[in-house]
Motif scaffolding. Structure first.
Motif, mmCIF file in Angstrom:
data_model
loop_
_atom_site.group_PDB
_atom_site.id
_atom_site.type_symbol
_atom_site.label_atom_id
_atom_site.label_comp_id
_atom_site.label_asym_id
_atom_site.label_seq_id
_atom_site.Cartn_x
_atom_site.Cartn_y
_atom_site.Cartn_z
ATOM 1 N N LEU A 1 12.832 50.389 -71.184
ATOM 2 C CA LEU A 1 12.719 50.159 -69.744
ATOM 3 C C LEU A 1 11.239 50.065 -69.381
ATOM 4 O O LEU A 1 10.434 50.882 -69.815
ATOM 5 N N ASP A 2 10.890 49.066 -68.563
ATOM 6 C CA ASP A 2 9.498 48.903 -68.127
ATOM 7 C C ASP A 2 9.515 48.330 -66.718
ATOM 8 O O ASP A 2 9.730 47.143 -66.522
ATOM 9 N N ARG A 3 9.273 49.201 -65.717
ATOM 10 C CA ARG A 3 9.336 48.727 -64.334
ATOM 11 C C ARG A 3 8.743 49.756 -63.385
ATOM 12 O O ARG A 3 8.446 50.891 -63.765
ATOM 13 N N VAL B 1 15.570 46.886 -67.604
ATOM 14 C CA VAL B 1 15.674 47.217 -69.019
ATOM 15 C C VAL B 1 15.424 45.938 -69.804
ATOM 16 O O VAL B 1 16.192 44.990 -69.739
ATOM 17 N N GLU B 2 14.311 45.922 -70.550
ATOM 18 C CA GLU B 2 13.893 44.702 -71.229
ATOM 19 C C GLU B 2 14.815 44.318 -72.371
ATOM 20 O O GLU B 2 15.212 43.177 -72.515
ATOM 21 N N THR B 3 15.122 45.290 -73.213
ATOM 22 C CA THR B 3 15.944 45.005 -74.375
ATOM 23 C C THR B 3 16.969 46.098 -74.565
ATOM 24 O O THR B 3 16.742 47.254 -74.225
ATOM 25 N N GLN B 4 18.099 45.705 -75.093
ATOM 26 C CA GLN B 4 19.121 46.698 -75.425
ATOM 27 C C GLN B 4 19.860 46.228 -76.654
ATOM 28 O O GLN B 4 20.271 45.071 -76.736
ATOM 29 N N THR B 5 19.988 47.088 -77.634
ATOM 30 C CA THR B 5 20.692 46.775 -78.869
ATOM 31 C C THR B 5 21.776 47.809 -79.090
ATOM 32 O O THR B 5 21.521 49.007 -79.018
ATOM 33 N N ILE B 6 22.978 47.347 -79.333
ATOM 34 C CA ILE B 6 24.089 48.237 -79.652
ATOM 35 C C ILE B 6 24.455 48.028 -81.102
ATOM 36 O O ILE B 6 24.840 46.931 -81.502
ATOM 37 N N ILE C 1 6.759 55.270 -58.875
ATOM 38 C CA ILE C 1 6.555 55.619 -60.275
ATOM 39 C C ILE C 1 6.576 54.336 -61.095
ATOM 40 O O ILE C 1 7.494 53.524 -60.972
ATOM 41 N N GLU C 2 5.568 54.164 -61.921
ATOM 42 C CA GLU C 2 5.552 53.070 -62.882
ATOM 43 C C GLU C 2 5.835 53.675 -64.252
ATOM 44 O O GLU C 2 5.067 54.508 -64.740
ATOM 45 N N ALA C 3 6.937 53.255 -64.840
ATOM 46 C CA ALA C 3 7.389 53.921 -66.062
ATOM 47 C C ALA C 3 7.788 52.930 -67.142
ATOM 48 O O ALA C 3 8.353 51.871 -66.860
ATOM 49 N N THR C 4 7.474 53.300 -68.368
ATOM 50 C CA THR C 4 7.956 52.600 -69.548
ATOM 51 C C THR C 4 8.552 53.652 -70.473
ATOM 52 O O THR C 4 7.857 54.586 -70.880
ATOM 53 N N LEU C 5 9.826 53.514 -70.767
ATOM 54 C CA LEU C 5 10.518 54.480 -71.622
ATOM 55 C C LEU C 5 11.353 53.750 -72.660
ATOM 56 O O LEU C 5 11.847 52.640 -72.413
#
Length: 218
Positions: free
Chosen positions: A163-165, A32-37, A139-143
């Motif tokens: 998420l990008d992985r 998970v590249e970034t997360q903001t709360i 699976i290559e996924a970016t969500l």
């Protein structure tokens, strides 16, 4: 919110002890590249609407139904109450030509707050590649995921992550049905990763710091 439009699933048995401590999202998961709360702690949502997962620009296909179901399961594991998807869908199913035009196409846009929910989970698939699922189980996924306050839909998200992985899963021989089951399980893992897995730690952190911190960037 009437209990009739809440999703009742067997997964709910796993959470135990009621829904007093909501824990979505948790600490950033692997990939998970970034997360903001944002204002999650003060809004403290319980009932959450999960509209259909969307395809981003250039994405032609993804298991949207499976990802949507997996999103709801991830919310249940974090002690939230996702509204029944059938109720969400019914609120979206308005014919383009009007309610009296039974032959008209249906619009697929959820009006936030239509069911009195506390928050809306919006998920967008920006990339979904399965070059050889049957042989490689890769699976290559970016969500991206966003938890939105329906009272302030244009304001900052209560929570968001990207998420990008690449995901790799065990390969088991079997029928087409076993392949479908494996894909459902893969979607569960992907959505759980997007939301993070360290539920207990995140709950303790939010409880301790909610009154002092408004925005956290990981």
């Amino acid at each position: 919110m009437q209990s009739a439009i809440r999703t009742l699933t067997a997964v709910a048995v796993l959470v135990g002890g009621g829904a007093a401590c909501q824990t979505t999202p948790s600490l950033k998961g692997d990939g998970v590249e970034t997360q903001t709360i944002g204002d999650l702690a003060s809004v403290n949502p319980v009932d959450i609407a999960v509209p259909p997962v969307e395809l981003g620009p250039g994405v032609t296909a993804a298991p949207l139904g499976m990802l949507r179901t997996s999103s709801a399961r991830a919310l249940v594991r974090r002690r939230y109450s996702p509204l029944a998807m059938s109720a969400v869908d019914e609120s979206m199913a308005v014919p383009v030509g009007g309610l009296n035009d039974s032959s008209a196409a249906l619009e697929a846009s959820y009006s936030m707050g239509a069911l009195g929910e506390d928050a809306v989970l919006e998920v967008v698939v920006e990339r979904w590649e399965m070059p050889d699922w049957t042989a490689l189980r890769s699976i290559e996924a970016t969500l991206t995921g966003r938890l939105i306050n329906p009272r302030e839909p244009m304001g900052p998200a209560l929570w968001e992550a990207r998420l990008d992985r690449e995901f790799r899963f065990s390969v088991e021989s079997g029928t087409a049905s076993s392949s479908d089951r494996a894909l459902r399980e893969a979607c569960d893992e992907i959505m759980s990763t997007l939301m993070g897995d360290d539920v207990a730690t995140r709950r303790e952190f939010i409880t301790t710091n909610a009154r002092d911190v408004q925005n956290l960037d990981f």
